[in-house]
Design a protein around this motif. Structure first.
Motif, PDB file in Angstrom:
ATOM      1  N   GLU A 116       0.701  -1.146   0.118  1.00 55.13           N
ATOM      2  CA  GLU A 116       0.001  -0.030   0.167  1.00 55.13           C
ATOM      3  C   GLU A 116       0.854   1.130  -0.015  1.00 55.13           C
ATOM      4  OE1 GLU A 116      -3.610   2.103   2.190  1.00 55.13           O
ATOM      5  OE2 GLU A 116      -3.017   0.211   3.044  1.00 55.13           O
ATOM      6  N   ARG A 117       1.777   1.218   0.901  1.00 62.77           N
ATOM      7  CA  ARG A 117       2.893   2.470   0.786  1.00 62.77           C
ATOM      8  C   ARG A 117       3.379   2.674  -0.337  1.00 62.77           C
ATOM      9  NH1 ARG A 117       8.326   3.450   2.931  1.00 62.77           N
ATOM     10  NH2 ARG A 117       8.276   5.680   3.143  1.00 62.77           N
ATOM     11  N   PHE A 118       3.960   1.520  -1.027  1.00 66.04           N
ATOM     12  CA  PHE A 118       4.512   1.501  -2.521  1.00 66.04           C
ATOM     13  C   PHE A 118       3.977   2.268  -3.334  1.00 66.04           C
ATOM     14  CE2 PHE A 118       5.120  -0.307  -6.500  1.00 66.04           C
ATOM     15  CZ  PHE A 118       6.434  -0.026  -6.810  1.00 66.04           C
ATOM     16  N   PHE A 119       2.176   1.743  -3.414  1.00 63.47           N
ATOM     17  CA  PHE A 119       1.579   2.204  -4.541  1.00 63.47           C
ATOM     18  C   PHE A 119       1.104   3.706  -4.197  1.00 63.47           C
ATOM     19  CE2 PHE A 119       0.701  -2.479  -5.111  1.00 63.47           C
ATOM     20  CZ  PHE A 119       1.291  -2.464  -6.437  1.00 63.47           C
ATOM     21  N   ARG A 120       0.806   4.138  -2.991  1.00 61.56           N
ATOM     22  CA  ARG A 120       0.586   5.147  -2.474  1.00 61.56           C
ATOM     23  C   ARG A 120       1.637   6.471  -2.972  1.00 61.56           C
ATOM     24  NH1 ARG A 120      -4.072   6.408   0.003  1.00 61.56           N
ATOM     25  NH2 ARG A 120      -5.120   4.500   0.906  1.00 61.56           N
ATOM     26  N   ARG A 121       2.916   6.128  -2.845  1.00 61.17           N
ATOM     27  CA  ARG A 121       4.245   6.823  -3.117  1.00 61.17           C
ATOM     28  C   ARG A 121       4.298   6.835  -4.703  1.00 61.17           C
ATOM     29  NH1 ARG A 121       9.225   4.588  -0.247  1.00 61.17           N
ATOM     30  NH2 ARG A 121      10.002   6.779  -0.124  1.00 61.17           N
ATOM     31  N   MET A 122       3.898   5.931  -5.228  1.00 58.35           N
ATOM     32  CA  MET A 122       4.034   5.995  -6.698  1.00 58.35           C
ATOM     33  C   MET A 122       2.911   6.939  -7.277  1.00 58.35           C
ATOM     34  SD  MET A 122       4.122   2.801  -9.732  1.00 58.35           S
ATOM     35  CE  MET A 122       2.612   2.338  -9.167  1.00 58.35           C
ATOM     36  N   HIS A 123       1.719   6.736  -6.618  1.00 58.80           N
ATOM     37  CA  HIS A 123       0.619   7.591  -7.035  1.00 58.80           C
ATOM     38  C   HIS A 123       1.062   9.041  -6.713  1.00 58.80           C
ATOM     39  CE1 HIS A 123      -3.056  10.032  -5.751  1.00 58.80           C
ATOM     40  NE2 HIS A 123      -3.206   9.590  -6.871  1.00 58.80           N
ATOM     41  N   ALA A 127       1.070  11.940  -9.336  1.00 63.36           N
ATOM     42  CA  ALA A 127       0.223  13.259  -9.547  1.00 63.36           C
ATOM     43  C   ALA A 127       0.995  14.485  -9.391  1.00 63.36           C
ATOM     44  CB  ALA A 127      -0.582  13.019  -8.087  1.00 63.36           C
ATOM     45  N   SER A 128       2.178  14.400  -8.845  1.00 69.09           N
ATOM     46  CA  SER A 128       2.856  15.818  -8.597  1.00 69.09           C
ATOM     47  C   SER A 128       3.751  15.800 -10.112  1.00 69.09           C
ATOM     48  CB  SER A 128       3.922  15.619  -7.512  1.00 69.09           C
ATOM     49  OG  SER A 128       4.931  14.504  -7.868  1.00 69.09           O
ATOM     50  N   GLY A 129       3.591  15.177 -10.917  1.00 72.64           N
ATOM     51  CA  GLY A 129       4.316  15.112 -12.296  1.00 72.64           C
ATOM     52  C   GLY A 129       5.937  14.702 -12.367  1.00 72.64           C
ATOM     53  N   LYS A 130       6.213  14.435 -11.171  1.00 76.14           N
ATOM     54  CA  LYS A 130       7.757  13.920 -10.736  1.00 76.14           C
ATOM     55  C   LYS A 130       7.942  12.406 -11.455  1.00 76.14           C
ATOM     56  CE  LYS A 130       8.628  16.750  -7.326  1.00 76.14           C
ATOM     57  NZ  LYS A 130       8.882  16.846  -5.563  1.00 76.14           N
ATOM     58  N   LEU A 131       7.010  11.820 -11.958  1.00 75.72           N
ATOM     59  CA  LEU A 131       7.067  10.369 -12.502  1.00 75.72           C
ATOM     60  C   LEU A 131       5.934  10.157 -13.466  1.00 75.72           C
ATOM     61  CD1 LEU A 131       8.199   7.393 -12.351  1.00 75.72           C
ATOM     62  CD2 LEU A 131       6.463   7.114 -10.552  1.00 75.72           C
ATOM     63  N   THR A 132       6.553   9.620 -14.673  1.00 76.65           N
ATOM     64  CA  THR A 132       5.806   9.213 -15.818  1.00 76.65           C
ATOM     65  C   THR A 132       5.971   7.826 -15.843  1.00 76.65           C
ATOM     66  OG1 THR A 132       7.442   9.460 -17.506  1.00 76.65           O
ATOM     67  CG2 THR A 132       5.925  11.353 -17.015  1.00 76.65           C
ATOM     68  N   SER A 140      12.091  10.589 -14.150  1.00 75.40           N
ATOM     69  CA  SER A 140      11.474   9.493 -13.832  1.00 75.40           C
ATOM     70  C   SER A 140      11.991   8.023 -13.799  1.00 75.40           C
ATOM     71  CB  SER A 140      10.363   9.330 -15.167  1.00 75.40           C
ATOM     72  OG  SER A 140       9.188  10.293 -14.849  1.00 75.40           O
ATOM     73  N   LEU A 141      12.921   7.765 -14.645  1.00 73.79           N
ATOM     74  CA  LEU A 141      13.720   6.646 -14.486  1.00 73.79           C
ATOM     75  C   LEU A 141      14.276   6.403 -13.028  1.00 73.79           C
ATOM     76  CD1 LEU A 141      14.761   4.036 -15.979  1.00 73.79           C
ATOM     77  CD2 LEU A 141      16.552   5.343 -16.746  1.00 73.79           C
ATOM     78  N   ILE A 142      14.994   7.560 -12.494  1.00 75.61           N
ATOM     79  CA  ILE A 142      15.615   7.507 -11.377  1.00 75.61           C
ATOM     80  C   ILE A 142      14.562   7.214 -10.319  1.00 75.61           C
ATOM     81  CG2 ILE A 142      17.053   8.944  -9.742  1.00 75.61           C
ATOM     82  CD1 ILE A 142      18.395   8.160 -11.729  1.00 75.61           C
ATOM     83  N   ARG A 143      13.756   8.086 -10.194  1.00 72.29           N
ATOM     84  CA  ARG A 143      12.590   7.838  -9.155  1.00 72.29           C
ATOM     85  C   ARG A 143      11.836   6.529  -9.078  1.00 72.29           C
ATOM     86  NH1 ARG A 143      11.740  13.280 -11.177  1.00 72.29           N
ATOM     87  NH2 ARG A 143      12.376  14.553  -9.462  1.00 72.29           N
ATOM     88  N   ILE A 144      11.534   5.834 -10.261  1.00 64.88           N
ATOM     89  CA  ILE A 144      10.756   4.470 -10.437  1.00 64.88           C
ATOM     90  C   ILE A 144      11.953   3.545  -9.689  1.00 64.88           C
ATOM     91  CG2 ILE A 144      11.532   3.780 -12.613  1.00 64.88           C
ATOM     92  CD1 ILE A 144       8.020   3.188 -10.503  1.00 64.88           C
ATOM     93  N   LEU A 175      22.554  12.232  -6.693  1.00 59.78           N
ATOM     94  CA  LEU A 175      22.153  13.631  -7.280  1.00 59.78           C
ATOM     95  C   LEU A 175      21.106  14.400  -6.158  1.00 59.78           C
ATOM     96  CD1 LEU A 175      21.920  12.580 -10.669  1.00 59.78           C
ATOM     97  CD2 LEU A 175      23.802  14.031  -9.771  1.00 59.78           C
ATOM     98  N   GLY A 176      20.665  13.848  -5.325  1.00 61.65           N
ATOM     99  CA  GLY A 176      19.906  14.382  -4.236  1.00 61.65           C
ATOM    100  C   GLY A 176      18.258  14.395  -4.658  1.00 61.65           C
ATOM    101  N   TYR A 177      18.060  13.340  -5.474  1.00 61.04           N
ATOM    102  CA  TYR A 177      16.541  13.000  -5.527  1.00 61.04           C
ATOM    103  C   TYR A 177      15.851  12.295  -4.205  1.00 61.04           C
ATOM    104  CZ  TYR A 177      16.793  13.393 -10.678  1.00 61.04           C
ATOM    105  OH  TYR A 177      17.070  13.917 -12.101  1.00 61.04           O
ATOM    106  N   LYS A 178      14.669  12.937  -3.986  1.00 57.53           N
ATOM    107  CA  LYS A 178      13.894  12.419  -2.948  1.00 57.53           C
ATOM    108  C   LYS A 178      12.602  11.758  -3.160  1.00 57.53           C
ATOM    109  CE  LYS A 178      16.895  14.368   0.298  1.00 57.53           C
ATOM    110  NZ  LYS A 178      18.034  13.860   0.451  1.00 57.53           N
ATOM    111  N   LEU A 179      12.168  10.934  -2.607  1.00 60.70           N
ATOM    112  CA  LEU A 179      11.010  10.155  -2.694  1.00 60.70           C
ATOM    113  C   LEU A 179       9.859  10.670  -1.625  1.00 60.70           C
ATOM    114  CD1 LEU A 179      11.804   6.571  -3.399  1.00 60.70           C
ATOM    115  CD2 LEU A 179      11.249   8.183  -4.963  1.00 60.70           C
TER     116      LEU A 179
END
Length: 181
Positions: A116-123, A127-132, A140-144, A175-179
Motif C-alpha cells: 500500500e505504501r509503495f502504490f501510494r508513493r507511486m501515486h 500526481a505531482s508530475g515527478k514520475l511518468t 522518472s527513471l531515477i525515481r521509479i 544527485l539529491g533525488y528524494k521520494l
C-alpha cells in the motif's frame, strides 16, 4: 470507462497517465497485514508494469470485466470475466490489456507487506508530475528505480534487471533525488 466510487478519495489511486485507476477496497490496516486489495481499471492498450517478482508475496487477479493478459514465468495467458490468475511469490510476471475493452479486476497482494505504501508513493509521484509511466525522462527513471529499491521486499524488477535499478537509485540519491514519505 465506468466510474470508480469517489466517495473515499483517499482510496482512489489515479494513475491516469499510465492508463489505470485503482480503488483500494481493503487496506493493510483493515486486514491486519494479511493482504492488500484494490479494484484495478485498465484502459485498452495498457502496457503494464515491467516484468517483476514479489519476493515474499503472492499476487492474484480476478477479472470482473474485459480480458486481461497475464505473463507468468514466461507464458502469456488470457484471463476472462470470472477467472482468476495467481502468481506465487518469487515468480516473474507482468500484465497488460491488449484488447479494445477496458479491464476491471480485483488485485490482491498477500501478505500486504508495504505494498500500500509503495502504490501510494507511486501515486504521489505521478500526481505531482515527478514520475511518468513508463518512464519518459531521466528523473522518472531515477525515481521509479529508487521506489523499487526502497521497496525491494515487496517488488523487484526482472526486466530491467534489479541490479540496474539499484545502480540508478544510487545515482539518484547521489544527485539529491528524494521520494515522498
Amino acid at each position: 470507462m465506468k466510474e470508480l466510487d469517489k466517495t473515499a478519495s483517499d482510496r482512489i489511486l489515479d494513475f491516469a497517465a499510465a492508463g489505470m485507476w485503482w480503488q483500494i477496497t481493503k487496506d493493510t490496516k483493515e486486514t491486519n497485514g494479511a493482504f492488500f486489495e484494490a479494484i484495478n481499471v485498465l484502459v485498452p492498450g495498457f502496457e503494464g508494469p515491467p516484468q517483476h517478482i514479489h519476493p515474499q508475496a503472492e499476487e492474484s487477479y480476478q477479472v470482473l470485466e474485459g480480458t486481461l493478459d497475464v505473463w507468468i514465468d514466461g507464458q502469456w495467458r488470457m484471463v476472462k470475466p470470472g477467472e482468476t490468475a495467481t502468481v506465487p511469490a518469487g515468480v516473474p510476471h507482468t500484465l497488460k490489456n491488449s484488447h479494445a475493452q477496458e479491464v476491471r479486476l480485483i488485485n490482491i497482494h498477500k501478505p500486504a507487506l508495504g505494498f500500500e505504501r509503495f502504490f501510494r508513493r507511486m501515486h504521489t509521484l505521478i500526481a505531482s508530475g515527478k514520475l511518468t509511466l513508463p518512464p519518459k525522462n531521466f528523473g522518472s527513471l531515477i525515481r521509479i528505480s529508487m521506489l523499487f529499491v526502497e521497496h525491494e521486499k515487496e517488488i523487484k524488477s526482472t526486466n530491467p534487471p534489479h541490479g540496474l535499478m539499484r545502480f540508478l537509485a544510487f545515482v539518484g540519491s547521489t544527485l539529491g533525488y528524494k521520494l515522498p514519505d
